[in-house]
Every structure is written in structure tokens, then in C-alpha cells.
Write a protein that holds these residues in place. Sequence first.
Motif, PDB file in Angstrom:
ATOM      1  N   HIS A   1      15.049  13.811  17.770  1.00 18.08           N
ATOM      2  CA  HIS A   1      14.658  12.574  17.436  1.00 18.08           C
ATOM      3  C   HIS A   1      14.421  11.331  16.665  1.00 18.08           C
ATOM      4  CE1 HIS A   1      10.791  13.186  15.801  1.00 18.08           C
ATOM      5  NE2 HIS A   1       9.883  14.718  16.866  1.00 18.08           N
ATOM      6  N   ASP A   2      14.471  10.534  17.063  1.00 18.25           N
ATOM      7  CA  ASP A   2      14.695   9.515  15.876  1.00 18.25           C
ATOM      8  C   ASP A   2      12.941   9.722  15.450  1.00 18.25           C
ATOM      9  OD1 ASP A   2      16.842   8.094  16.308  1.00 18.25           O
ATOM     10  OD2 ASP A   2      15.835   7.138  17.718  1.00 18.25           O
ATOM     11  N   ALA A   3      12.998   9.905  13.882  1.00 11.77           N
ATOM     12  CA  ALA A   3      11.899   9.412  13.159  1.00 11.77           C
ATOM     13  C   ALA A   3      11.668   8.235  12.080  1.00 11.77           C
ATOM     14  CB  ALA A   3      11.501  11.627  12.942  1.00 11.77           C
ATOM     15  N   TYR A   4      10.870   8.579  11.301  1.00  6.71           N
ATOM     16  CA  TYR A   4      10.862   7.886  10.267  1.00  6.71           C
ATOM     17  C   TYR A   4       9.546   8.057   9.118  1.00  6.71           C
ATOM     18  CZ  TYR A   4      11.631   3.054   8.422  1.00  6.71           C
ATOM     19  OH  TYR A   4      11.492   1.344   8.101  1.00  6.71           O
ATOM     20  N   SER A   5      10.227   7.872   7.778  1.00  4.06           N
ATOM     21  CA  SER A   5      10.251   7.619   6.372  1.00  4.06           C
ATOM     22  C   SER A   5       9.315   6.203   5.923  1.00  4.06           C
ATOM     23  CB  SER A   5      10.570   8.848   5.557  1.00  4.06           C
ATOM     24  OG  SER A   5      10.083   8.411   4.414  1.00  4.06           O
ATOM     25  N   SER A   6       8.150   5.868   6.238  1.00  4.44           N
ATOM     26  CA  SER A   6       8.055   4.807   4.922  1.00  4.44           C
ATOM     27  C   SER A   6       9.129   4.317   3.934  1.00  4.44           C
ATOM     28  CB  SER A   6       6.392   4.606   4.670  1.00  4.44           C
ATOM     29  OG  SER A   6       6.249   5.866   3.948  1.00  4.44           O
ATOM     30  N   TRP A   7       9.370   5.749   2.560  1.00  3.65           N
ATOM     31  CA  TRP A   7       9.758   5.541   1.653  1.00  3.65           C
ATOM     32  C   TRP A   7      11.497   5.491   2.443  1.00  3.65           C
ATOM     33  CZ3 TRP A   7       6.833  10.170  -1.839  1.00  3.65           C
ATOM     34  CH2 TRP A   7       5.669   9.307  -2.093  1.00  3.65           C
ATOM     35  N   LYS A   8      11.856   6.017   2.776  1.00  2.22           N
ATOM     36  CA  LYS A   8      13.447   6.134   3.126  1.00  2.22           C
ATOM     37  C   LYS A   8      13.426   5.603   3.916  1.00  2.22           C
ATOM     38  CE  LYS A   8      13.015   8.882  -0.389  1.00  2.22           C
ATOM     39  NZ  LYS A   8      13.620   8.558  -1.555  1.00  2.22           N
ATOM     40  N   GLY A   9      13.282   5.420   5.302  1.00  4.64           N
ATOM     41  CA  GLY A   9      13.066   4.150   5.662  1.00  4.64           C
ATOM     42  C   GLY A   9      14.390   5.698   7.158  1.00  4.64           C
TER      43      GLY A   9
ATOM     44  N   LEU B   1       0.837  -1.114   0.836  1.00 11.10           N
ATOM     45  CA  LEU B   1       0.064   0.136   0.059  1.00 11.10           C
ATOM     46  C   LEU B   1       0.833   1.429  -0.457  1.00 11.10           C
ATOM     47  CD1 LEU B   1      -3.447  -0.680   1.901  1.00 11.10           C
ATOM     48  CD2 LEU B   1      -3.139  -0.323  -0.276  1.00 11.10           C
ATOM     49  N   ILE B   2       1.963   1.221   1.041  1.00 10.74           N
ATOM     50  CA  ILE B   2       2.853   2.348   0.452  1.00 10.74           C
ATOM     51  C   ILE B   2       3.588   2.721  -0.906  1.00 10.74           C
ATOM     52  CG2 ILE B   2       5.386   3.403   1.389  1.00 10.74           C
ATOM     53  CD1 ILE B   2       5.002   1.804   3.988  1.00 10.74           C
ATOM     54  N   HIS B   3       3.819   1.319  -1.239  1.00 15.26           N
ATOM     55  CA  HIS B   3       4.314   1.898  -2.799  1.00 15.26           C
ATOM     56  C   HIS B   3       2.864   2.594  -3.499  1.00 15.26           C
ATOM     57  CE1 HIS B   3       8.168   0.548  -3.506  1.00 15.26           C
ATOM     58  NE2 HIS B   3       8.635   0.553  -2.244  1.00 15.26           N
ATOM     59  N   GLU B   4       1.432   2.543  -3.259  1.00 17.78           N
ATOM     60  CA  GLU B   4       0.657   2.236  -4.191  1.00 17.78           C
ATOM     61  C   GLU B   4       0.461   4.250  -4.167  1.00 17.78           C
ATOM     62  OE1 GLU B   4      -4.150   1.473  -3.775  1.00 17.78           O
ATOM     63  OE2 GLU B   4      -2.741  -0.599  -3.698  1.00 17.78           O
TER      64      GLU B   4
END
Lengths: 155, 155
Positions: B71-79, A23-26
Motif C-alpha cells: 500500500h501507499d505509505a509515507y515517511s516524513s523524512w523521505k517522502g 519539528l520533524i527536523h528537530e
Amino acid sequence: MTKSNHIITRKALESDLEGVYQLIHELAVYEKQPSEPTNTFEDFTQDFKDAYFEVLIAISEEEIVGIALFHDAYSSWKGRMLYLDDFVIKENQRGNGIGKLLFDAYLVEGQKRKVKQFRWHVLNWNAPAIKFYEKYNCSFDDEWITCKLMDNNLK
Amino acid sequence: MTKSNHIITRKALESDLEGVYQLIHELAVYEKQPSEPTNTFEDFTQDFKDAYFEVLIAISEEEIVGIALFHDAYSSWKGRMLYLDDFVIKENQRGNGIGKLLFDAYLVEGQKRKVKQFRWHVLNWNAPAIKFYEKYNCSFDDEWITCKLMDNNLK
């Protein structure tokens, strides 16, 4: 776990990650940036195990039809926050109230943790998403520019 | 710990938080939003102890003259990412290279953790800050609108 019209929302488990990743890629395709996601499935899975993020999922007929990916964040001005990094409803499932169900589950998650603020970003041309968020009592702030520096661009 | 022209940068300890908190308020005044910080010093201290954020500080003659709160964070696209929430140099200390020293320390911190991306926000009218960041290989993205929902505005 919340059930509504055969839609179930719950926290994602490791076994759900493949559907979440799809879904992230969608969404990246929808946002006209199909080559932007560079995060591998292996890293994504490891980072989930290491608790760098959490995911709420919506399930319909045993299929993941929506995701809300978030993590703890902080504002020196406001205090503890939840940051919603990714929020996707499968294209053929939109308009069925799944977005509201999932977004409300995200808000409940923050209330449990007593966060002071919920934060997320929306593309300025994504009218349906903006219309959705307008139902909530949030502010839309276009005065802040997002700065991004990739590790491989460090001088 | 890095030393340069009598400026020392290091991670903040609990005993540094009062000076850090003062600089946060100084920045809010500079950004023309003096009443925006609502985070109490008590909550700020507790959240620091609970590791919701970390701070790098610059010290000159035993005084805190700069802070980088992240702070630590997150990107579903980048990591994995580091998110820089607040970055302040004391007004009478600007132009002395302290900003570069502190920002570089922030980047080193992310490299140690092998993050994929560094992210932060800048006000679109803050020309000196934008000029500073332009020295780095970062992108400036004004297509994303920041959405904020305070806990006391939940319906």
C-alpha cells in the motif's frame, strides 16, 4: 479539538505545515540523524494536499509544540491500521503531558475509523520514548528487521 | 502484465482474493504464527474494494503461486513510499525465480508512482528471505522496534 491546560490539539491545516516541518527536523537531530530528512518542504506540502498523510498538532500560545504524523496502513493478518510515522514534542515542552494528549488524539482518530491495530516504531536506545509507550497496552517486537530501499539505489 | 517461463504477474482482481487469502495463511504457518491472522475474508474483500491495499500476483498454470501485498505509505523524512506488507511464494514453487519476478514488479509499481523509498520488514531468523533481499541495494535496520497496539487492548 481538545483543550487541556492551554494546550489545544487539532488536525493540521496547510498553514500549519511550516511549523510541522520544523519539528520533524528537530526530531532528526535528537535521533542523531540530522542529515536523514531529504524530503523538501515543497514535496511535503504537495503530499499533504494529496492526502498521503495527516497530522495532529498540539498548540501552546499559538506555537506548534507537538506533532503526530500518520497515515492509513494495512496488515493482511490484522486488517486496517493507522501507522504513526513521526511523533515529536518540542524539547522544551516535554514532561508537560502534551505527548499523552497528542498520542490519545491519534488513538481516538483510529477508533473513529474502526482500525484493528495501531503501529509505530521506536529506536531501541530511546528509553524515554519506550517508557512512554509502555503505559499503553502495546507489544514491542524486535524480531522484525526494517528493510529500506531508496529509489536512487534501484539497480 | 509480465510473462516469464509460463509465469504471469499482474495486479489482483476481486476474483483472485480467495487464492491470495490462502497464501497469506500459508505464510503465517511458515512464520510459526498460524493463529496470528485474525482478518476475516469478508473484511479482507471489503478493504480491497475500498483500496486500502493492492496485490500483485504470480500465476502458473492458472494457479496463484505468489503474492506481493502493498500500500501507499509515507515517511516524513523521505517522502512517498510503498510499503510491502506481505510477500509470499507458494512453498513448492520456491527457487524458480518467481520471487524475483514478483518483487521486481513491486519495484516497477513504485517507480511508476515516483516513490522515494520502498520499505518492508523481514523476520531476523528468516535467512532465505534475508539472502533474497541482499541482492537488492537495501539497508537492514534492526535499531527500530516495532510497536503494535490492538484496538481491543485500548484502555
